[in-house]
Design a protein around this motif. Structure first.
Motif, short mmCIF file in Angstrom:
data_model
loop_
_atom_site.label_atom_id
_atom_site.label_comp_id
_atom_site.label_asym_id
_atom_site.label_seq_id
_atom_site.Cartn_x
_atom_site.Cartn_y
_atom_site.Cartn_z
N GLN A 232 115.86 -15.61 27.21
CA GLN A 232 116.33 -16.90 27.45
C GLN A 232 116.73 -17.74 26.34
O GLN A 232 117.76 -18.61 26.04
CB GLN A 232 115.16 -17.76 28.01
N TRP A 233 116.40 -17.14 25.03
CA TRP A 233 117.22 -17.76 23.79
C TRP A 233 117.93 -16.75 23.11
O TRP A 233 118.71 -17.04 22.00
CB TRP A 233 116.08 -18.75 22.88
N VAL A 234 117.65 -15.56 23.12
CA VAL A 234 118.30 -14.44 22.46
C VAL A 234 119.81 -14.22 23.02
O VAL A 234 120.67 -14.11 22.14
CB VAL A 234 117.58 -13.06 22.39
N LYS A 235 119.89 -14.21 24.23
CA LYS A 235 121.27 -14.17 24.69
C LYS A 235 122.14 -15.16 24.54
O LYS A 235 123.31 -14.84 23.94
CB LYS A 235 121.03 -14.05 26.39
N PRO A 236 121.89 -16.45 24.56
CA PRO A 236 122.89 -17.28 24.12
C PRO A 236 123.20 -17.36 22.51
O PRO A 236 124.31 -17.49 22.12
CB PRO A 236 122.01 -18.71 24.34
N PHE A 237 122.24 -16.85 21.74
CA PHE A 237 122.52 -16.44 20.36
C PHE A 237 123.41 -15.58 20.10
O PHE A 237 124.47 -15.69 19.39
CB PHE A 237 121.25 -16.15 19.67
N GLN A 238 123.03 -14.42 21.07
CA GLN A 238 124.11 -13.30 20.98
C GLN A 238 125.56 -13.76 21.29
O GLN A 238 126.43 -13.33 20.48
CB GLN A 238 123.77 -12.06 21.61
N ASN A 239 125.72 -14.56 22.03
CA ASN A 239 127.08 -15.01 22.76
C ASN A 239 127.76 -15.94 21.75
O ASN A 239 128.68 -15.83 21.64
CB ASN A 239 126.77 -15.55 24.19
N ALA A 240 126.93 -16.54 21.22
CA ALA A 240 127.67 -17.71 20.11
C ALA A 240 127.85 -17.01 19.01
O ALA A 240 129.00 -17.59 18.33
CB ALA A 240 126.41 -18.94 20.11
N THR A 241 127.09 -16.09 18.33
CA THR A 241 127.36 -15.71 16.95
C THR A 241 128.22 -14.26 17.16
O THR A 241 128.47 -13.73 15.84
CB THR A 241 126.06 -15.57 16.28
N GLY A 242 127.75 -13.44 18.14
CA GLY A 242 128.23 -11.95 18.03
C GLY A 242 127.21 -11.01 17.50
O GLY A 242 127.63 -9.94 16.97
N CYS A 243 126.10 -11.68 16.98
CA CYS A 243 125.13 -10.85 16.44
C CYS A 243 124.21 -10.22 17.47
O CYS A 243 123.42 -11.23 18.24
CB CYS A 243 124.11 -11.81 15.38
N GLN A 244 124.21 -8.81 17.63
CA GLN A 244 123.40 -8.23 18.67
C GLN A 244 122.07 -8.16 18.10
O GLN A 244 121.87 -7.58 16.95
CB GLN A 244 123.99 -7.04 19.07
N VAL A 245 121.05 -8.70 18.70
CA VAL A 245 119.67 -8.58 18.35
C VAL A 245 118.88 -7.35 18.73
O VAL A 245 118.87 -7.10 19.80
CB VAL A 245 119.00 -9.73 18.69
N HIS A 246 118.46 -6.64 17.83
CA HIS A 246 117.37 -5.39 18.17
C HIS A 246 116.10 -5.87 17.52
O HIS A 246 115.78 -6.27 16.49
CB HIS A 246 117.75 -4.12 17.49
N ALA A 247 115.01 -6.02 18.40
CA ALA A 247 113.83 -6.45 18.12
C ALA A 247 112.70 -5.11 18.34
O ALA A 247 113.07 -4.46 19.06
CB ALA A 247 113.23 -7.46 18.73
N LYS A 248 111.59 -5.09 17.24
CA LYS A 248 110.73 -4.34 17.38
C LYS A 248 109.51 -4.94 17.39
O LYS A 248 109.15 -5.95 16.50
CB LYS A 248 110.62 -3.19 16.32
N TYR A 249 108.53 -5.10 18.34
CA TYR A 249 107.38 -5.69 18.51
C TYR A 249 106.21 -5.06 17.75
O TYR A 249 106.39 -3.97 17.59
CB TYR A 249 106.79 -5.89 19.92
N ALA A 250 105.56 -5.83 16.71
CA ALA A 250 104.42 -5.38 16.02
C ALA A 250 103.09 -6.02 16.73
O ALA A 250 103.10 -7.12 17.04
CB ALA A 250 104.46 -5.76 14.73
N GLY A 251 102.03 -5.07 16.77
CA GLY A 251 100.75 -5.50 17.12
C GLY A 251 99.98 -6.39 16.04
O GLY A 251 98.85 -6.94 16.63
N SER A 252 100.18 -6.15 14.91
CA SER A 252 99.21 -6.58 13.76
C SER A 252 100.20 -7.26 12.61
O SER A 252 101.15 -6.76 12.43
CB SER A 252 98.29 -5.84 13.73
N SER A 253 99.55 -7.94 11.62
CA SER A 253 100.25 -8.40 10.53
C SER A 253 100.21 -7.04 9.68
O SER A 253 101.35 -6.75 8.94
CB SER A 253 99.54 -9.57 9.76
N ASP A 254 99.40 -6.24 9.64
CA ASP A 254 99.54 -5.13 8.97
C ASP A 254 100.74 -4.12 9.32
O ASP A 254 101.42 -3.45 8.57
CB ASP A 254 98.21 -4.32 9.09
N GLU A 255 100.89 -4.06 10.52
CA GLU A 255 101.92 -3.10 11.21
C GLU A 255 103.15 -4.04 10.66
O GLU A 255 104.17 -3.33 10.36
CB GLU A 255 101.95 -3.14 12.74
N MET A 256 103.18 -5.20 10.53
CA MET A 256 104.76 -5.94 10.09
C MET A 256 104.82 -5.67 8.67
O MET A 256 106.10 -5.38 8.65
CB MET A 256 104.43 -7.42 10.34
N VAL A 257 103.87 -5.70 7.98
CA VAL A 257 104.06 -5.52 6.58
C VAL A 257 104.66 -3.88 6.31
O VAL A 257 105.62 -3.80 5.46
CB VAL A 257 102.80 -5.92 5.87
#
Lengths: 271, 382
Positions: B54-79
């Motif tokens: 609901q907020w990624v699609k309008p962003f992609q349409n407005a900017t042409g930046c395709q978003v690829h997201a990877k979910y992380a389960g913990s802060s350690d994984e993010m780092v």
């Protein structure tokens, strides 16, 4: 003719094993998590001195052994029926039934067991209809054992079938002619000749369980970590590749011993 | 090989400055002063629920930046994800306070220019230059949302309704409890002990000496037999509550919202001992390949509408005070429910995640650092 594939095997497979082994003697800087290349045995010391890692290694090997035994017991009568009793037509149907689950994704099959075993799942629904108390099997080592036994069963049935099918009918007849009862024939003729097939199948079930981390993660409970989960966490969460390499060397060593024993029991001729 | 390094960007900036002096590029501190054309892509490491269509699609349409997201389960994984492959695989990360300092001091993220984010001036004061993302006046990222970790329970199975974290440590719901699979859980135990065991004298649940640390770990050891599963992903906890395998646990408001939407009878609360919590920041990788899309994203997620959408979807509090009115428009009463535009007193009552370090803040250096926390957690889970 064999040259290029052998070379590829040597580079891709053996070289990466050597790289794994070497990196297990390195360390990481705790703050930046950069790999520090100075030789030490700290990783192995941690594994052998910490009771938690010992428990995890023993749990992995124990469940792998339990799964192998379960699959051998389940697969033998099934393969025996397929190879020596069923008619060609029903044999073909049975083959399809054995192989059918392999057409679906491994993940789907693991999640199916989660759905069956969970608190409001198929199993408890059935038990309740029968007026029996509910089972609390979901998210436990029992669930891990059940899921593995189901997922790897075809890998046991096929080699056992192959071994049973190759036993010449004449040997069974000879045994009978010499006065052996059916059970005696089974125990002293069929079983020894089929054993290499069982051992061959056990290599699959044992090795596949030993190296898995997805089933313990999805079906396991609060004490279901496998060696693979620690390796996964060490690489993906703690960024400690040397420690992961050291822990990954354990299943490698276990499998090397297992394969040596299997070879002496003639498993490689039965494959 | 189109890898853009900082040197490349700098050369390009200098060249551009020489060619078109009127373009307004003059940055004494090396920060961009304008946002250039998008690179067409943006790779994110995010918490589950932070990159909804609901907020990624309008962003992609407005900017042409395709978003690829990877979910992380913990802060350690993010780092770890931000450091993998030389750190250029992902452009941005929605880091919580227990990861942000590790990323800053590890030189994994770079400073950003808040002047390029128009909504930045509308943020609550506490989140404009918070100590977890602003060092020496340099902003390493833009604050996003914040909220408390909650106690969730099944209203038909858990009676009377719990008021204290003690519900997670008592044998009453043995085998029906779930808590996050995350070393930072030790802080939750420490917070509980800080209110229930005054002899330990715990002041800050992230600054624990050996004795306080051992007490928290032993409380968690006693909890282990009660645990059905340590959840790694929010969706795991949702499954556990949906199928009746867990009836009480530690959670984020996101799981409660998702479960309520699925008609599962659950409620959550902040128990009387208070709660730990998170304050998240979108940070820019030091080796980001798509910095312009990243700035576009920072601008986009700071706008009142997106802030409100994400706050309601996840169940957290937006940094932007202008989002409160939008929240009430989207869902009546939600601004008050999630403390939108909350007072400094409420903000300070939550013990936000931060990285435990040896320096206890009282001049002594005998606190347990995060490596110890991780080791204790691994041993605990076995």
């Amino acid at each position: 003719m064999l040259g290029p594939p052998l070379l590829a095997f040597a580079i891709v497979y053996l070289a990466s094993l050597v790289a794994l082994f070497i990196s297990s003697f390195w360390a990481v800087d705790p703050f930046t998590t950069e790999i520090v290349r100075h030789w030490n045995l700290d990783n192995y010391r941690t594994i052998f001195q910490s009771s938690a890692y010992r428990t995890i290694a023993l749990r992995t090997i124990g469940i792998a052994a339990a799964v192998t035994l379960t699959d051998a017991v389940l697969a033998f009568p099934f393969a025996y029926f397929m190879a020596r009793i069923a008619r060609p037509r029903s044999r073909a149907v049975l083959f399809v039934l054995v192989l059918l689950p392999l057409w679906s994704s491994y993940l789907v099959r693991v999640y199916i067991w989660r759905l069956i075993l969970n608190e409001n799942g198929v199993l408890n629904w059935t038990l309740r209809k029968l007026g029996l108390p509910a089972a609390h099997l979901a998210y436990s080592n029992w669930a891990v054992w059940l899921t593995f036994s189901y997922v790897w069963l075809p890998f046991m049935i096929l080699p056992v079938y192959g071994a049973l099918e190759r036993i010449p009918e004449s040997l069974v007849e000879a045994s009978r002619d010499l006065g052996a009862k059916s059970f005696q024939t089974f125990r002293r003729v069929v079983l020894p000749l089929a054993l290499p097939g069982v051992v061959a199948g056990s290599i699959f079930t044992f090795a596949l369980t030993l190296g898995d981390y997805v089933t313990p993660m999805l079906a396991g409970g609060s004490s279901s970590q496998f060696i693979g989960n620690v390796v996964y966490g060490s690489v993906g969460i703690a960024n400690n590749v040397p420690f992961a390499a050291a822990f990954a060397a354990i299943p490698l060593a276990v499998m090397a011993v297992y394969l040596l024993i299997a070879r002496r029991m003639g498993a490689f001729e039965a494959m | 090989m189109t890898r853009i390094t900082r040197a490349h960007v700098l050369v390009a900036l200098v060249a551009a400055a020489l060619c078109v002096p009127a373009a307004g590029i003059s940055s004494g501190n090396g920060l961009p002063t304008t946002i250039g054309k998008g690179e067409g892509q943006l790779n994110l490491v995010a918490w589950e629920g932070y990159t909804q269509p609901q907020w990624v699609k309008p962003f992609q349409n407005a900017t042409g930046c395709q978003v690829h997201a990877k979910y992380a389960g913990s802060s350690d994984e993010m780092v770890t994800l931000m450091r993998q492959g030389g750190g250029s695989q992902y452009d941005m990360v929605s880091a919580s306070g227990d990861a942000s300092l590790r990323l800053i001091y590890g030189k994994d993220v770079q400073p950003v220019n808040p002047a390029l984010i128009p909504d930045f001036k509308n943020f609550i004061p506490a989140l404009q230059s918070p100590p977890h993302n602003t060092i020496g006046g340099q902003h390493y990222g833009i604050s996003l949302q914040w909220g408390p970790n909650t106690l969730i329970y099944n209203t038909t199975k858990v009676k009377p309704a719990p008021t204290s974290w003690s519900a997670l440590y008592s044998a009453k719901y043995k085998g029906k409890v779930t808590v996050p699979d995350n070393p930072i859980q030790i802080a939750d135990a420490a917070l509980y002990l800080s209110k229930t065991n005054s002899s330990l004298a715990i002041k800050d649940p992230y600054e624990l000496n050996q004795k306080q640390f051992d007490a928290a770990v032993s409380l968690l050891k006693g909890q282990k037999p009660l645990i059905k599963k340590y959840w790694a992903l929010a969706s795991d906890e949702i499954d556990l509550f949906k199928n009746g395998d867990a009836v009480i646990g530690a959670s984020w408001p996101y799981q409660t919202n998702t479960l309520v939407a699925a008609k599962v009878p659950v409620k959550d609360l902040i128990p009387k001992e208070g709660a730990t919590g998170w304050a998240d920041t979108w940070m820019l990788s030091a080796h980001a390949k798509h910095p312009n899309c990243a700035y576009q994203w920072l601008k986009w997620v700071s706008t009142p509408k997106v802030q409100a959408q994400q706050a309601i979807y996840f169940g957290e509090t937006p940094a932007n005070t202008k989002a409160c009115a939008v929240m009430d428009k989207l869902s009546k009463g939600s601004a008050a429910q999630y403390h939108c535009g909350a007072s400094a007193a409420y903000f300070d009552s939550i013990k936000f995640w931060k990285t435990p370090v040896a320096d206890c803040g009282n001049g002594q250096k005998n606190c347990m650092d995060y490596t110890k926390w991780q080791q204790a957690w691994t041993q605990l889970k076995g």
